[in-house]
Every structure is written in structure tokens, then in C-alpha cells.
Scaffold this motif. Sequence first.
Motif, PDB file in Angstrom:
ATOM      1  N   UNK A   1       0.832  -1.204   0.000  1.00  0.00           N
ATOM      2  CA  UNK A   1       0.000   0.000   0.000  1.00  0.00           C
ATOM      3  C   UNK A   1       0.868   1.256   0.000  1.00  0.00           C
ATOM      4  N   UNK A   2       0.804   1.986  -1.122  1.00  0.00           N
ATOM      5  CA  UNK A   2       1.620   3.181  -1.312  1.00  0.00           C
ATOM      6  C   UNK A   2       2.898   2.949  -2.078  1.00  0.00           C
ATOM      7  N   UNK A   3       3.279   1.685  -2.300  1.00  0.00           N
ATOM      8  CA  UNK A   3       4.592   1.395  -2.882  1.00  0.00           C
ATOM      9  C   UNK A   3       4.749   1.882  -4.314  1.00  0.00           C
ATOM     10  N   UNK A   4       3.636   1.960  -5.057  1.00  0.00           N
ATOM     11  CA  UNK A   4       3.740   2.355  -6.452  1.00  0.00           C
ATOM     12  C   UNK A   4       4.329   3.732  -6.646  1.00  0.00           C
TER      13      UNK A   4
ATOM     14  N   UNK B   1       3.274  -1.885 -20.117  1.00  0.00           N
ATOM     15  CA  UNK B   1       2.326  -0.921 -19.557  1.00  0.00           C
ATOM     16  C   UNK B   1       2.650  -0.591 -18.109  1.00  0.00           C
ATOM     17  N   UNK B   2       2.885  -1.624 -17.300  1.00  0.00           N
ATOM     18  CA  UNK B   2       3.138  -1.395 -15.872  1.00  0.00           C
ATOM     19  C   UNK B   2       4.374  -0.535 -15.661  1.00  0.00           C
ATOM     20  N   UNK B   3       5.414  -0.772 -16.445  1.00  0.00           N
ATOM     21  CA  UNK B   3       6.653  -0.003 -16.291  1.00  0.00           C
ATOM     22  C   UNK B   3       6.460   1.456 -16.682  1.00  0.00           C
TER      23      UNK B   3
ATOM     24  N   UNK C   1      -7.760 -25.639  -1.686  1.00  0.00           N
ATOM     25  CA  UNK C   1      -8.035 -26.931  -1.054  1.00  0.00           C
ATOM     26  C   UNK C   1      -7.058 -27.218   0.088  1.00  0.00           C
ATOM     27  N   UNK C   2      -6.398 -26.169   0.558  1.00  0.00           N
ATOM     28  CA  UNK C   2      -5.472 -26.326   1.671  1.00  0.00           C
ATOM     29  C   UNK C   2      -4.065 -26.695   1.259  1.00  0.00           C
ATOM     30  N   UNK C   3      -3.735 -26.522  -0.007  1.00  0.00           N
ATOM     31  CA  UNK C   3      -2.382 -26.808  -0.457  1.00  0.00           C
ATOM     32  C   UNK C   3      -1.391 -25.852   0.215  1.00  0.00           C
ATOM     33  N   UNK C   4      -0.168 -26.299   0.319  1.00  0.00           N
ATOM     34  CA  UNK C   4       0.893 -25.411   0.802  1.00  0.00           C
ATOM     35  C   UNK C   4       1.152 -24.319  -0.238  1.00  0.00           C
ATOM     36  N   UNK C   5       1.606 -23.182   0.248  1.00  0.00           N
ATOM     37  CA  UNK C   5       1.853 -21.994  -0.579  1.00  0.00           C
ATOM     38  C   UNK C   5       3.199 -21.426  -0.177  1.00  0.00           C
ATOM     39  N   UNK C   6       4.013 -21.055  -1.160  1.00  0.00           N
ATOM     40  CA  UNK C   6       5.323 -20.471  -0.847  1.00  0.00           C
ATOM     41  C   UNK C   6       5.762 -19.546  -1.973  1.00  0.00           C
ATOM     42  N   UNK C   7       5.970 -18.265  -1.678  1.00  0.00           N
ATOM     43  CA  UNK C   7       6.475 -17.341  -2.695  1.00  0.00           C
ATOM     44  C   UNK C   7       8.011 -17.297  -2.691  1.00  0.00           C
ATOM     45  N   UNK C   8       8.546 -16.785  -3.772  1.00  0.00           N
ATOM     46  CA  UNK C   8       9.944 -16.383  -3.877  1.00  0.00           C
ATOM     47  C   UNK C   8       9.927 -15.160  -4.783  1.00  0.00           C
ATOM     48  N   UNK C   9      10.860 -14.254  -4.624  1.00  0.00           N
ATOM     49  CA  UNK C   9      10.732 -13.043  -5.448  1.00  0.00           C
ATOM     50  C   UNK C   9      12.099 -12.471  -5.821  1.00  0.00           C
ATOM     51  N   UNK C  10      12.083 -11.624  -6.831  1.00  0.00           N
ATOM     52  CA  UNK C  10      13.235 -10.830  -7.219  1.00  0.00           C
ATOM     53  C   UNK C  10      12.782  -9.456  -7.659  1.00  0.00           C
ATOM     54  N   UNK C  11      13.591  -8.458  -7.366  1.00  0.00           N
ATOM     55  CA  UNK C  11      13.336  -7.079  -7.786  1.00  0.00           C
ATOM     56  C   UNK C  11      14.364  -6.699  -8.831  1.00  0.00           C
ATOM     57  N   UNK C  12      13.889  -6.261  -9.982  1.00  0.00           N
ATOM     58  CA  UNK C  12      14.782  -5.902 -11.083  1.00  0.00           C
ATOM     59  C   UNK C  12      14.362  -4.553 -11.650  1.00  0.00           C
TER      60      UNK C  12
ATOM     61  N   UNK D   1       9.510   4.523  -9.228  1.00  0.00           N
ATOM     62  CA  UNK D   1       9.626   4.788 -10.666  1.00  0.00           C
ATOM     63  C   UNK D   1      10.594   3.853 -11.378  1.00  0.00           C
ATOM     64  N   UNK D   2      11.247   2.949 -10.647  1.00  0.00           N
ATOM     65  CA  UNK D   2      12.359   2.225 -11.261  1.00  0.00           C
ATOM     66  C   UNK D   2      12.285   0.712 -11.193  1.00  0.00           C
ATOM     67  N   UNK D   3      11.362   0.142 -10.442  1.00  0.00           N
ATOM     68  CA  UNK D   3      11.518  -1.252 -10.038  1.00  0.00           C
ATOM     69  C   UNK D   3      10.318  -2.116 -10.388  1.00  0.00           C
ATOM     70  N   UNK D   4      10.617  -3.311 -10.931  1.00  0.00           N
ATOM     71  CA  UNK D   4       9.619  -4.353 -11.142  1.00  0.00           C
ATOM     72  C   UNK D   4       9.796  -5.438 -10.084  1.00  0.00           C
ATOM     73  N   UNK D   5       8.683  -5.929  -9.575  1.00  0.00           N
ATOM     74  CA  UNK D   5       8.677  -7.055  -8.650  1.00  0.00           C
ATOM     75  C   UNK D   5       8.124  -8.270  -9.384  1.00  0.00           C
ATOM     76  N   UNK D   6       8.885  -9.341  -9.368  1.00  0.00           N
ATOM     77  CA  UNK D   6       8.424 -10.603  -9.937  1.00  0.00           C
ATOM     78  C   UNK D   6       8.413 -11.623  -8.811  1.00  0.00           C
TER      79      UNK D   6
END
Length: 523
Positions: free
Chosen positions: A153-156, A243-245, A369-380, A419-424
Motif C-alpha cells: 500500500x503506497x509502494x507504487x 504498460x506497468x513499467x 483446497x489447503x495446499x501449501x503456498x510459498x512465494x519467492x521473489x526478485x526485484x529488477x 519509478x524504477x523497479x519491477x517485482x516478480x
Amino acid sequence: MDASLQDRLIQILGPDNLLLDEADRRFYSQDVSKRADFVTNAVIRPGDKEELAAAVKAAVEAGYSVFPRGGGMSYTSGYLPTNSKAITVDMARMNRVLEVNLTDMYVTVEAGCKWVDMHEKLKDTGVRPPFWGTLSGIRATVGGGMSQNSIFFGSGVHGTAADSAIGFEVVLADGSILKTGAGAQVNSSPFMRHYGPDLTGLFTADAGSLGLKATVTLKLITDPPHKRFASFNFKDHPSLFGAASEVSRRGLATESFGFDPYLQSQRMKRQSLASDVKTLTNVMKSSGGAFKALKDGAKLALAGRSFMDDAQYSYHFITEAHSAAGADDALAQIEEICRKAGGEKLENSIPKIISANPFTPLNNMVGPEGERWLPVHGLVPHSKGPETMAAVEQCFADHREEMDAHGINTGYLIATIGTSTCVLEPVFFWPDERMEIQEEVVEDSAKKNFQDFGGRPEGNAVVMKVRAALNKLFLERGAVHMQIGKAYPYREGLEPGSYAVVEGLKKQLDPTGQINPGALGLI
């Protein structure tokens, strides 16, 4: 635990705030990603900075390592014990908003204050921090957000959580309390971040490895009253990134985020009619004006879920301004940018819902259905967004056979920062035993379709193997990370001279290495 230390901690905290029960200790020795190899010896629950300082001093002097825990939402082993002499600090009792200064425009909270509680305290004041919370803010704490660094919230427009911090009080390993920012000036208040070297910055994104934040001061801005919302469907991720960039470079959207087809289908599945009704009510309340409220509510009700049925890569924007004309202009620019990139307009229900209900229960930390969930990320940087996404997809393709064999599915959250960063953020879903933390956090109403998968260590091992491959991929492409914790290759990815400075700070502030050892690769 040593009897003498136990007695000392009871003296400091009271008997109710020293948890020694095995079930408690096991619960506090896991995060969203895993159970730690070591079970903490005790959990302490200080009630203020003085108790925190005294307890840390006693634990360190007795030879124990101290592991600070905020809301427990880490998925990078951020607070997990790494040795057999461990004490976990639960910050939940240090949850107060200490000062809201509307003249000098700052707010000071205890580090265990949840983002949702600060938001509630400020919502009728007309002000807010530039960055004002995470999607997990119903449990995540302000101190945890500073230690992990966080977005949403506010990061954009305003950047990460750390970009809104102007001062801390930090308990060091010896039990002393360090002040940072203008608040460290002997006759001043914490109204400004910079006074000489930026000591505040040293304790942001440190995974709690340099000290334990006791209080956090954030700058305030006036809360723009005019909001607009836009959603678009893109046929592929290169056009989405385009578009997002561009929206990001122009600073047009305070929140900017999107999903691939799999992740958005997961989000659509898990919602219920009951939550729809609540959401509709809140959207109408937040719309402003009776006619506009009825109009927005009717559009949302008519759209239902079907508007996402044929969506491919959906992307969503929230823009805000101090005037209606300013908000309209920003929205018009966003729509033009998206059309030129090949985007097709969608009903804007998702950004409206998120704006009206920013801090919702964390039922998304498991699959439908209650599956496990796990994110990983990179900022470029923007220039590397599409190629990094393509590399991630190739990584998944390379491991597809063994992932399919264990029912492992993947999706993506994509976002922008400033203004500079994409999150994947690739996300794994797979059938496996849920841990106590998932059972504790997810609402009972969301569990009606849960399956009992039982322990599936082979599938879990494949997830961890592919996550490690993604970390290597991100490292090779120059990505950086938030929530570094103990999972990302921080040491390997930093210039040796820079890491030597971090090691020097650790040695200065924590000479015996007893504050969250293992975080940032520091021992």
C-alpha cells in the motif's frame, strides 16, 4: 533453559510472559516456509522497551541467541532458530501507537504494532504514512515490515516500508537502547530521518540481525481523498510489463499489481459469497456520496466473478490525488498507456475491493483446497522485467516433469515499486501437510474444502530445489530482494567490500553474534 535465566526472565516479564510449553515453542519455531531444525528454548513477550532491553541483556549474558519475531509472516526463515540455545522474542504485547503528531507530521508506534491497528488509529485524522501497510497487515507488524522491508500500500509511488521510516529505537545485544534520526539529538524529537550518517537506514531490511527494533517512527502525509481504479487484461507478460513499467516511470499509481492466469484463478476460487457481500458493503461505504456508492455497488454486484473468466494476464491500478481533476487525469493517462500496450479494459472490481478492504484475513497463505503456498521473489529494473520473467518460465519448464509428478503448480504476482523497479514473485502451490502456522492463521470458514494431504517430503524437496534454482537465476540477473532473512544468497550477491562493512557493523553491535544468527548470512 537454565534455571537462573528462567528466574531472571520471570522477574523481568512476569510468569505469564515466559512461554515454556513445548507446543508453544514448536509453534514459534516455524514460519510459512518450514519448521526450523531447532526448537526454541523459550518464548518471551516483553510489554515495553525497558522489558525488552532487560530480557535481551539477560539472555545474551546467559549465552543464548535471541530471535526477534514480528507477526510471524516470514517465508524466508527470518526469525527461525539456528542453534540449540535459542530464545524467541514475540513482540505482540508491544503493540501501541505512542504518538500521532499532526503538527510535525510523524507517528511513533511500538514495533509490535500491526499495520491494521496503525491504520485504524489514523483513519479519521486525514493523514497516513506514505507506505501504509502490507497485504498481510492484519497480522504483520510495523517493526517486522522495517526489518524485512515490505511493499504494497503506497509502494507504487512512495517505495518500500523502509522509505517511510524516519527513526527507530533499537535494543542492542548488550541491552542498551540506540536512537536513530533526529530523535537521537539530545534536545530533539524524531521529526526527521537525516542527521549525519543515516543510522536509521542501517536497521532497515536487516532481518533483525543488528538489533531489535523497539519503536518505529514514520513520516506522515495528508491522505489524498480522490481515488480512481483501473484493470486491464494483457495477452502476454511482455505487454503487461510494458504498460506497468510506463505507469511506474510516470508515478501515476500508488498501487500497481497483477497476476498470471493460474494465480488469479486461485484467488477467484477461494472467495465466498459471504465475503462478496461484506466487500460490496465496504466498497459502497468508501465510494463517497449516495449516488456514487449505489452506482459502484451495482457495478460490482453485476460484474460478479465472470469478468475474470477469460482474463489472461490481469493488471490493476489504484491512483489517488488531492483533487478530482488530478485523479481523473492520472486515470486517463493509465488507460491510454494500457491501450497502447495492447491491454483490454476489465471491470475494476479487484482494485476497488482491495482499496475498500486493505487488511483481510490471510486465507491466501494456502491454496483453495489447503495446499501449501510459498512465494519467492526478485526485484529488477524495468529494463530486465520481461527477460527475467522469461528466464523464470524456462526454469519451471526445465523442472516441469518432476514438478508435475508431485502436483506442484506455480503462479506469479507482478508489481512495481516507485519509478524504477519491477517485482516478480513466483508462487508455488503443492499438496503437502499443513503446519500449525497455517492452521492458526487461516479462518475456519476457508477450511471447508481443505483436504488432508499428509506429509509429502518428496514434493516439498522438489519445491525447495526449484526455489534454490530461482534464487540462483535472480542472483545471475542482478536482482535484489526484500525479506532476505536466511533464504536469499545475500553474501554471495554482494560486493565483498560492501559485505565486509555489514560484517563490521554486526561485530560492533553484536560482538558475540547472538542476535538472530544466520540472518543475512551473518554468523
